[in-house]
Design a protein around this motif. Structure first.
Motif, PDB file in Angstrom:
ATOM      1  N   PRO A 103      58.918 -55.066 -30.638  1.00  0.00           N
ATOM      2  CA  PRO A 103      60.166 -55.802 -30.405  1.00  0.00           C
ATOM      3  C   PRO A 103      61.373 -55.221 -31.129  1.00  0.00           C
ATOM      4  CG  PRO A 103      58.712 -57.037 -31.867  1.00  0.00           C
ATOM      5  CD  PRO A 103      57.915 -55.884 -31.338  1.00  0.00           C
ATOM      6  N   TYR A 106      61.545 -51.101 -29.089  1.00  0.00           N
ATOM      7  CA  TYR A 106      61.403 -51.151 -27.634  1.00  0.00           C
ATOM      8  C   TYR A 106      60.515 -50.025 -27.105  1.00  0.00           C
ATOM      9  CZ  TYR A 106      65.704 -53.678 -28.767  1.00  0.00           C
ATOM     10  OH  TYR A 106      66.643 -54.490 -29.354  1.00  0.00           O
ATOM     11  N   ARG A 304      70.804 -56.609 -27.035  1.00  0.00           N
ATOM     12  CA  ARG A 304      70.065 -57.734 -26.447  1.00  0.00           C
ATOM     13  C   ARG A 304      70.830 -59.019 -26.717  1.00  0.00           C
ATOM     14  NH1 ARG A 304      63.687 -57.076 -27.712  1.00  0.00           N
ATOM     15  NH2 ARG A 304      63.707 -59.083 -26.609  1.00  0.00           N
ATOM     16  N   TYR A 357      62.395 -58.493 -23.489  1.00  0.00           N
ATOM     17  CA  TYR A 357      63.411 -57.431 -23.556  1.00  0.00           C
ATOM     18  C   TYR A 357      64.217 -57.399 -22.256  1.00  0.00           C
ATOM     19  CZ  TYR A 357      65.263 -52.688 -23.147  1.00  0.00           C
ATOM     20  OH  TYR A 357      66.094 -51.609 -22.931  1.00  0.00           O
ATOM     21  N   ALA A 361      68.376 -57.523 -22.275  1.00  0.00           N
ATOM     22  CA  ALA A 361      68.937 -56.192 -22.552  1.00  0.00           C
ATOM     23  C   ALA A 361      70.111 -55.835 -21.638  1.00  0.00           C
ATOM     24  CB  ALA A 361      67.853 -55.141 -22.415  1.00  0.00           C
TER      25      ALA A 361
END
Length: 388
Positions: A103, A106, A304, A357, A361
């Motif tokens: 996390p 990525y 993010r 994600y 993102a």
């Protein structure tokens, strides 16, 4: 309204002159520019062999074939990548699976990889190849992945399509210290460009020879590799089922010229990222995190959204920015959510970090010729989007 793209090439007069020189020469395809480009990249990366091809997708394909990936075998990669990192296995008739992301980086999570390998070992379904992807240009934790490869017996292809110019533990990405093969991309939005193109890097001479055959129809003119003495100086033999994956001299000449500015490009990207970090601090967004052992090529600058802290959706923020000429993008839609892969049996919920994600993102504009005024425009638009 002029759009600020998320990425773009930087073509200068010296690049144009290099290509024109080839156009005025005797060779447009298989001349001296390709081996010159290959040697330039090999020297920069500190690797024994570099072979230019017409795309990073082609590079992934011949890398898998060189490592003898075939029907019944498994290749594992990250869900957060372009589909080519997984498709290369399917081209070989092999199976694909994914390992969830860390996390923070990525990239493929070594802890998740270790856990999945232990489970696979128990059922006799270990991967033959693992493809870690250096997302945004940040190298994966290759030492940890390499240690797992020695324990579980898989081969490693580094997908460094985003990462030329980056470093891992002080050494250049692409030196293959922790992998069998590294793949690079020279698509126009990448760190350097050949208009379209890719490269495979390896320290293994046998793998290099195999990939050289595969990129050019499986044909050799080397008498030592033929089944009998050549019939004459014109003679060649096809000894493998190969492909037309060659790069042209025109593209290679552009690549050689671009390589002279590679370090400056990456340095400028870091300047822009540092400035983004300052301008965006205090906003409800998570900024990129840098792995301590790595120096990113910074192909992408991804934020993010902290969706619990804002009153608008991911799609609304994206649309707000696009409407104001900010050419944001999203890298990437998790591969296992693509319809083709869902027909193979994948489904939502399998890789939760990757799906989180994807839900948050946004790739902001990042390229060396981005001006500070343009960057201020990007940040101002993002402020507006988050306050709407």
């Amino acid at each position: 309204m002029a759009v600020i793209p998320y990425g773009r090439q930087d073509i200068r007069q010296e690049d144009i002159d290099a290509v024109v020189e080839v156009l005025q020469s005797d060779f447009l395809t298989q001349g001296p520019a390709v081996p010159r480009f290959e040697q330039t990249v090999a020297d920069y990366c500190g690797v024994a062999h570099a072979l230019a091809v017409n795309s990073a997708t082609s590079a992934l394909h011949i890398a898998c074939l060189a490592l003898d990936l075939r029907e019944g075998d498994w290749l594992w990669t990250s869900p957060i990548t372009f589909v080519a990192s997984a498709n290369c296995a399917l081209y070989c008739g092999a199976n694909v699976d994914f390992v969830d992301i860390d996390p923070r980086t990525y990239n493929m999570c070594p802890v998740a990889l270790a856990r999945k390998l232990e489970q696979a070992e128990r059922v006799g379904r270990l991967p033959k190849i693992v493809v870690p992807v250096h997302l945004c240009g940040q190298p994966c934790d290759m030492a940890a992945i390499h240690d797992l490869s020695r324990r579980f017996g898989f081969r490693i292809i580094e997908d460094a399509s985003h990462a030329i110019g980056g470093r891992y533990k002080g050494e250049p990405v692409g030196n293959c210290a922790y992998s069998d093969i590294t793949v690079l991309s020279f698509h126009p939005v990448k760190i350097i460009t050949t208009a379209e193109g890719g490269m495979v890097l390896t320290n293994n001479g046998a793998l290099a020879d195999k990939m050289a055959l595969l990129r050019s129809h499986g044909i050799t003119r080397d008498a030592a590799r033929m089944t009998h003495e050549p019939d004459g100086p014109w003679y060649y033999q096809q000894i493998e089922l190969g492909f037309n994956y060659r790069l042209t001299d025109l593209q290679a000449a552009l690549g050689v010229s671009q390589m002279t500015r590679l370090d400056r490009y990456v340095h400028r990207r870091h300047e822009l990222a540092h400035r983004y970090d300052g301008l965006l601090s205090g906003l409800p967004v998570r900024l990129p995190w840098s792995f301590p052992d790595a120096y990113s090529g910074l192909h992408l600058y991804v934020v993010r959204l902290e969706l619990d802290s804002i009153k608008t959706s991911h799609a609304q923020v994206f649309g707000f920015l696009r409407e104001r000429g900010i050419g944001v993008n999203l890298h990437y839609i998790p591969v296992h959510l693509q319809p083709y892969y869902q027909r193979l049996g994948f489904h939502p919920g399998q890789f939760p970090e990757s799906e989180r994600y994807y839900a948050e993102a946004i790739s902001l504009p990042m390229y060396p010729t981005l001006t500070e005024a343009q960057q201020d425009q990007v940040v101002g638009a993002l402020h507006g989007a988050l306050q709407t």
